[in-house]
Design a protein around this motif. Structure first.
Motif, mmCIF file in Angstrom:
data_model
loop_
_atom_site.group_PDB
_atom_site.id
_atom_site.type_symbol
_atom_site.label_atom_id
_atom_site.label_comp_id
_atom_site.label_asym_id
_atom_site.label_seq_id
_atom_site.Cartn_x
_atom_site.Cartn_y
_atom_site.Cartn_z
ATOM 1 N N TRP A 33 77.128 95.900 -71.217
ATOM 2 C CA TRP A 33 77.950 94.676 -71.217
ATOM 3 C C TRP A 33 79.388 95.000 -70.812
ATOM 4 C CZ3 TRP A 33 75.854 96.333 -76.052
ATOM 5 C CH2 TRP A 33 76.751 96.837 -76.992
ATOM 6 N N TRP A 34 79.542 96.116 -70.122
ATOM 7 C CA TRP A 34 80.904 96.525 -69.764
ATOM 8 C C TRP A 34 81.359 95.894 -68.461
ATOM 9 C CZ3 TRP A 34 79.434 102.127 -71.295
ATOM 10 C CH2 TRP A 34 79.635 102.283 -72.668
ATOM 11 N N THR A 35 81.963 94.729 -68.596
ATOM 12 C CA THR A 35 82.474 94.001 -67.426
ATOM 13 C C THR A 35 83.984 93.782 -67.517
ATOM 14 O OG1 THR A 35 82.069 91.895 -68.522
ATOM 15 C CG2 THR A 35 80.300 92.735 -67.119
ATOM 16 N N GLY A 51 81.653 90.199 -74.800
ATOM 17 C CA GLY A 51 82.129 91.293 -75.642
ATOM 18 C C GLY A 51 81.145 91.658 -76.734
ATOM 19 N N ALA A 52 81.092 92.956 -77.037
ATOM 20 C CA ALA A 52 80.234 93.501 -78.096
ATOM 21 C C ALA A 52 78.754 93.215 -77.850
ATOM 22 C CB ALA A 52 80.661 92.994 -79.473
ATOM 23 N N GLY A 53 78.409 92.888 -76.620
ATOM 24 C CA GLY A 53 76.999 92.685 -76.299
ATOM 25 C C GLY A 53 76.447 91.359 -76.760
ATOM 26 N N PHE A 87 70.162 102.191 -71.122
ATOM 27 C CA PHE A 87 70.979 101.058 -71.574
ATOM 28 C C PHE A 87 71.934 101.466 -72.685
ATOM 29 C CE2 PHE A 87 67.160 100.752 -74.260
ATOM 30 C CZ PHE A 87 67.673 100.481 -75.520
ATOM 31 N N GLN A 88 72.981 100.633 -72.802
ATOM 32 C CA GLN A 88 74.020 100.844 -73.810
ATOM 33 C C GLN A 88 73.491 100.473 -75.190
ATOM 34 O OE1 GLN A 88 77.350 98.301 -73.042
ATOM 35 N NE2 GLN A 88 78.478 98.911 -74.879
ATOM 36 N N LEU A 89 73.771 101.324 -76.146
ATOM 37 C CA LEU A 89 73.284 101.119 -77.516
ATOM 38 C C LEU A 89 74.317 101.701 -78.473
ATOM 39 C CD1 LEU A 89 70.762 100.646 -79.511
ATOM 40 C CD2 LEU A 89 70.314 103.086 -79.161
ATOM 41 N N THR A 101 88.596 85.178 -74.772
ATOM 42 C CA THR A 101 87.870 86.385 -75.166
ATOM 43 C C THR A 101 88.879 87.364 -75.778
ATOM 44 O OG1 THR A 101 88.254 87.186 -72.940
ATOM 45 C CG2 THR A 101 86.116 86.163 -73.373
ATOM 46 N N TRP A 102 88.372 88.511 -76.274
ATOM 47 C CA TRP A 102 89.292 89.494 -76.875
ATOM 48 C C TRP A 102 90.359 89.919 -75.877
ATOM 49 C CZ3 TRP A 102 89.762 94.288 -74.600
ATOM 50 C CH2 TRP A 102 88.725 94.696 -73.754
ATOM 51 N N ASP A 103 89.951 90.047 -74.608
ATOM 52 C CA ASP A 103 90.931 90.489 -73.612
ATOM 53 C C ASP A 103 91.848 89.352 -73.183
ATOM 54 O OD1 ASP A 103 88.291 89.880 -72.642
ATOM 55 O OD2 ASP A 103 88.889 90.445 -70.629
ATOM 56 N N ASP A 155 89.736 99.537 -80.153
ATOM 57 C CA ASP A 155 90.619 100.164 -79.166
ATOM 58 C C ASP A 155 90.072 100.144 -77.739
ATOM 59 O OD1 ASP A 155 88.797 102.229 -79.676
ATOM 60 O OD2 ASP A 155 90.301 103.570 -80.552
ATOM 61 N N TRP A 156 89.038 99.331 -77.455
ATOM 62 C CA TRP A 156 88.752 98.978 -76.068
ATOM 63 C C TRP A 156 89.961 98.197 -75.533
ATOM 64 C CZ3 TRP A 156 85.477 98.527 -80.154
ATOM 65 C CH2 TRP A 156 85.454 97.320 -80.847
ATOM 66 N N GLU A 157 90.766 97.643 -76.474
ATOM 67 C CA GLU A 157 91.999 96.970 -76.048
ATOM 68 C C GLU A 157 92.980 97.975 -75.419
ATOM 69 O OE1 GLU A 157 92.788 93.491 -77.908
ATOM 70 O OE2 GLU A 157 94.970 93.594 -77.867
ATOM 71 N N ALA A 175 84.872 103.218 -87.571
ATOM 72 C CA ALA A 175 84.337 103.869 -86.365
ATOM 73 C C ALA A 175 83.037 103.263 -85.843
ATOM 74 C CB ALA A 175 84.106 105.348 -86.654
ATOM 75 N N LEU A 176 82.862 103.428 -84.536
ATOM 76 C CA LEU A 176 81.593 103.108 -83.867
ATOM 77 C C LEU A 176 81.472 104.015 -82.664
ATOM 78 C CD1 LEU A 176 82.054 100.595 -81.211
ATOM 79 C CD2 LEU A 176 83.635 100.285 -83.117
ATOM 80 N N SER A 177 80.261 104.097 -82.134
ATOM 81 C CA SER A 177 80.045 104.976 -80.986
ATOM 82 C C SER A 177 79.100 104.305 -79.998
ATOM 83 C CB SER A 177 79.448 106.297 -81.482
ATOM 84 O OG SER A 177 79.078 107.109 -80.399
ATOM 85 N N ASP A 178 79.508 104.262 -78.743
ATOM 86 C CA ASP A 178 78.623 103.779 -77.683
ATOM 87 C C ASP A 178 77.718 104.920 -77.241
ATOM 88 O OD1 ASP A 178 79.632 101.045 -77.185
ATOM 89 O OD2 ASP A 178 81.480 102.066 -76.584
ATOM 90 N N SER A 179 76.438 104.628 -77.164
ATOM 91 C CA SER A 179 75.509 105.657 -76.694
ATOM 92 C C SER A 179 74.592 105.036 -75.635
ATOM 93 C CB SER A 179 74.702 106.228 -77.872
ATOM 94 O OG SER A 179 73.795 105.278 -78.368
HETATM 95 C C1 GAL Z 1 81.868 97.041 -78.491
HETATM 96 C C2 GAL Z 1 81.607 98.242 -77.619
HETATM 97 C C3 GAL Z 1 82.831 98.623 -76.885
HETATM 98 C C4 GAL Z 1 83.431 97.419 -76.174
HETATM 99 C C5 GAL Z 1 83.518 96.209 -77.084
HETATM 100 C C6 GAL Z 1 83.982 94.927 -76.427
HETATM 101 O O1 GAL Z 1 80.718 96.648 -79.148
HETATM 102 O O2 GAL Z 1 81.204 99.304 -78.433
HETATM 103 O O3 GAL Z 1 82.543 99.646 -75.979
HETATM 104 O O4 GAL Z 1 82.696 97.180 -75.077
HETATM 105 O O5 GAL Z 1 82.294 95.968 -77.675
HETATM 106 O O6 GAL Z 1 83.084 94.498 -75.452
#
Ligand code: GAL
Length: 439
Positions: A56-58, A90-92, A112-114, A273-275, A293-295, A323-327
């Motif tokens: 979902w990284w756009t 955002g956030a899938g 895929f992103q998880l 949106t967040w951005d 901190d994607w911001e 914390a979270l981690s993209d995998s």
């Molecule tokens: C989170 C994801 C981040 C960022 C954020 C906003 O869930 O882990 O990498 O993409 O959503 O879309």
């Protein structure tokens, strides 16, 4: 080490409880997980064909980080065409449903992103995903990621389901340095500070709290930081294990406080949106936003000068790293499996992570990246990751199973709109019972 032990302990507890309860609640439990895949787990030497990567990284920062890692892949595997399959939100918000449909329909992407953690449970992993245990062994990955992260990655049934590319922090307060300087303000540390700053900005006719709620996850992302601020790390962790009651007066306090914070926000939040909310900071149109901190990646992407945006832990969150981690995961039946293995290899490599993270706003999941590649915010995050108490983000898949997260997220989005403290707390308490974690 300390940080990892703390996270390890918290997550072990979460996992033990959730797995045990899931087993009790589901007599028709899924079949035992597959053992390591028999097929090869090393990337092909001379690859060709395509590799479809779903995410979902756009957004600004997100897309830049992904493109940078694609470039590393392309350099190593020039014969492979990369298919960048994205579903915005955002956030899938939208991507997760699309992905689940594709997996169920036997039409998986190659990778895929998880999120690391219990999020994987929502994709019927026993039937639909390969475990990556053999890949980890072959690549010796346990040696390059911190033990706490390893534990989180294995939190569903004790297997590796994804390869992590980063660590993100969800509990950051971003602010407009220009507005703060012009009004002689400093970054709030406590909730009282927050409201003093908010009142000062409001008195000048400035929107104090930048708020976007378009994608549905933003409310919970903010609220989890308020829960952390009011309950502390142990109290917050206890919410996911049943040790902290959702009926606790501190949860009531968190709801009341969040409601008060939102009263300082822009009224057009549903369209942002967040951005979009982050852009208000860049434009000097509002003072503070709480977001992951994607911001930072957004600010990097927009070339915002470090003098124009500031950061601090969300109110009451000093010393705690949410914390979270993209995998990345590998579906069973991936059409281009060897090329997907190549992707996992790049994503877990030092070169891949050093290309991706400085643009994405996150820090490396690996422990051996060069800190000098990162901007001042990320360098502060690297230090905090090493010294703070780590807690798992619920909004981003680390703390709880997806069905429970969805109920909480819906309740908090409704709360942000309607402000019903008592009714929302009752819903949250029931959700914990329904998840099998609270009595
Ligand atoms: C989170 C994801 C981040 C960022 C954020 C906003 O869930 O882990 O990498 O993409 O959503 O879309």
């Amino acid at each position: 080490m300390f940080r990892n032990m703390r996270w390890l302990m918290v997550l072990s507890l979460v996992v033990i409880v959730l797995v045990a309860l899931a087993a009790c609640a589901a007599p028709t439990a899924a079949p035992a997980p597959t053992t390591a895949p028999a097929a090869a787990t090393t990337a092909p030497a001379a690859a060709s064909g395509k590799m479809e990567m779903f995410s979902w990284w756009t957004g600004p920062g997100e897309a830049d980080g992904l493109a940078a890692m694609f470039a590393v892949y392309k350099k190593m595997y020039p014969g492979v065409d990369i298919v960048n399959a994205t579903t915005a939100g955002g956030a899938g918000t939208n991507a997760k449903a699309v992905l689940a449909t594709r997996l169920q329909g036997g039409n998986p992407p190659d990778a895929f992103q998880l999120h690391a953690g219990l999020e994987v449970q929502g994709y019927a992993p026993d039937q639909k995903l390969e475990t990556l245990d053999a890949f980890y062994t072959q690549q010796n990955l346990a040696a390059v990621f911190p033990p706490g992260l390893i534990s989180l990655l294995k939190s569903y049934e004790g297997h590796f389901w994804g390869v992590p590319v980063n660590i993100h922090r969800a509990n950051v307060l971003w602010y407009s340095k220009k507005l703060f300087a012009a009004n002689n303000l400093t970054a709030p540390v406590t909730f009282d500070d927050f409201f003093k700053v908010a009142d000062a900005l409001k008195a000048k006719g400035v929107t104090a709290y930048c708020y976007g709620s378009h994608d549905g996850f933003e409310d919970l992302n903010q609220f989890e930081t308020v829960l952390i601020g009011k309950l502390g790390a142990d109290g917050y962790n206890g919410l996911w294990t049943g040790k902290t009651a959702w009926t606790d007066p501190k949860v009531t306090d968190a709801l009341n406080t969040f409601k008060q914070m939102l009263s300082y926000s822009n009224t057009d939040h549903a369209a942002l949106t967040w951005d979009g909310a982050a852009q208000l900071i860049v434009d000097g149109k509002c003072g503070m936003e709480i977001m992951g901190d994607w911001e930072n990646g957004f600010f990097v992407s927009k070339n915002v000068a470090a003098t124009d945006y500031g950061w601090a832990p969300a109110p009451g969150n000093a010393g705690i790293f949410d914390a979270l981690s993209d995998s990345f995961a590998l579906p069973k039946g991936a059409p281009d499996r060897a090329n997907a293995i190549a992707w996992l290899t790049v994503a877990s490599s030092k070169a891949g992570q050093e290309a991706f993270n400085p643009k994405k706003g996150s820090i490396c999941a690996r422990t051996d990246c060069d800190p000098s590649l990162f901007n001042p915010y990320s360098q502060s995050a690297i230090k905090d990751w090493a010294s703070n108490t780590i807690v798992p983000s619920v909004t981003h898949g680390a703390a709880a199973i997806p069905s429970w997260v969805n109920t909480i997220q819906t309740a908090i989005a409704l709360f942000a709109d309607k402000g019903d403290v008592a009714g929302t707390q009752t819903t949250l308490a029931k959700a914990c019972v329904d998840a099998g974690v609270c009595k």
